[in-house]
Design an enzyme around this catalytic site. Sequence first.
Site, mmCIF file in Angstrom:
data_model
loop_
_atom_site.group_PDB
_atom_site.id
_atom_site.type_symbol
_atom_site.label_atom_id
_atom_site.label_comp_id
_atom_site.label_asym_id
_atom_site.label_seq_id
_atom_site.Cartn_x
_atom_site.Cartn_y
_atom_site.Cartn_z
ATOM 1 N N ASP A 270 0.851 -1.182 0.000
ATOM 2 C CA ASP A 270 0.000 0.000 0.000
ATOM 3 C C ASP A 270 0.889 1.235 0.000
ATOM 4 O O ASP A 270 1.861 1.306 0.768
ATOM 5 C CB ASP A 270 -0.899 -0.015 1.247
ATOM 6 C CG ASP A 270 -2.116 0.862 1.083
ATOM 7 O OD1 ASP A 270 -2.772 0.758 0.029
ATOM 8 O OD2 ASP A 270 -2.410 1.643 1.992
ATOM 9 N N ASN B 50 -2.925 12.937 -2.782
ATOM 10 C CA ASN B 50 -3.869 13.474 -3.765
ATOM 11 C C ASN B 50 -4.438 14.819 -3.316
ATOM 12 O O ASN B 50 -4.604 15.749 -4.120
ATOM 13 C CB ASN B 50 -5.005 12.484 -4.013
ATOM 14 C CG ASN B 50 -4.665 11.445 -5.060
ATOM 15 O OD1 ASN B 50 -3.808 11.668 -5.918
ATOM 16 N ND2 ASN B 50 -5.330 10.299 -5.001
ATOM 17 N N GLU C 41 -4.505 2.617 -4.586
ATOM 18 C CA GLU C 41 -3.057 2.701 -4.351
ATOM 19 C C GLU C 41 -2.485 1.398 -3.793
ATOM 20 O O GLU C 41 -1.348 1.369 -3.316
ATOM 21 C CB GLU C 41 -2.758 3.845 -3.368
ATOM 22 C CG GLU C 41 -3.181 3.604 -1.939
ATOM 23 C CD GLU C 41 -4.640 3.946 -1.654
ATOM 24 O OE1 GLU C 41 -4.985 4.084 -0.466
ATOM 25 O OE2 GLU C 41 -5.423 4.071 -2.611
ATOM 26 N N ASP D 15 -1.734 10.177 -10.122
ATOM 27 C CA ASP D 15 -1.599 9.165 -11.169
ATOM 28 C C ASP D 15 -0.135 8.965 -11.552
ATOM 29 O O ASP D 15 0.329 7.835 -11.716
ATOM 30 C CB ASP D 15 -2.400 9.577 -12.410
ATOM 31 C CG ASP D 15 -3.903 9.457 -12.205
ATOM 32 O OD1 ASP D 15 -4.318 8.853 -11.195
ATOM 33 O OD2 ASP D 15 -4.651 9.965 -13.061
#
Length: 324
Positions: free
Chosen positions: A194, A202, A238, A211
């Site tokens: 993770d 973000n 993610e 991204d």
Amino acid sequence: MLEAQGPLMEAGQTWASGELEDLALQKMKILVVDDEPTNLHLMYNLFGEQHEIYVCRTGEEAITFFVDKRPDFVLMDVVMPGIGGLEACRRIKQLPGGAEAGVIFITGLADVDHETQCWEAGAVDFVTKPINPITLRRRLDSHITLRVQADQLREFAWIDGLTGVKNRRYFDRWMSDHPLSEVGKVPASIIMLDVDHFKAFNDRYGHLAGDECLRRVAAAMKAQLRRPDDALCRYGGEEFACLLPGADVQTATSIAHRLIGSVRGLAIPHENTARGMVTASAGVASGSLSGPDAGGSIIERADKCLYDAKQRGRDCVASEHDLV
């Protein structure tokens, strides 16, 4: 074949005639099964320069050979001593990898009932005797082209569009099929990974930057996989999963350290964390996949280890055997 050769076809792209001819030139493993030496020599001379050619003289030999080598195509005589071509084809189709093998019958019988038996046995085509070399070559080239196209499309369907690594569909298919294979009888390991505090990334830098972050993280981790059968998959968002067939917990834990180290080595700024950069956490679980719900069990255990790694402060590896 599990891996496609050549570049993947992009969405909306078509093949020109010259490209189709190039696809037909892909090297294949071809098993020729015939009790007539003349026919064996003819087909070896016809295809030997382009492909890997193997020969068997009986249906029994062909079945044994297929278990060991898994050829891409089988050129099979129908009438042979012992197990005939039709029965040999039926048995091959039941073997691991047999459903994907293209069996082309070489037959001296051309009545409708016989043709029906060839199709029902699982053949993709048949060529009548006496063999016309041009016809046989064109038929095989056509099936090779279709095979390569199918492999490329299948590979395309298993790739995550954002990161370029395998996708969740591939992961689920692997978990479903692997226990049924010969390889599935030995232990395997799974690493669940993770990207730490990715929502905060973000929020701070925007989704486009997020991204790009995932693309770089995926590429860095994929570069750390050195065994040919290992696969990195984007599990969702993610989260990533690494499939390690045949790896014990020590090997898997070592690989997990390399994976999160490669993320750390990117030094992608992340001001919303104490470390100031993007990091990842990993959980490792190992075991056999052959028992009832063994696949679900190993995923659940790896997830628990990943949770443990996060509880320890992230940017670390936790395994169920505590070898970190």
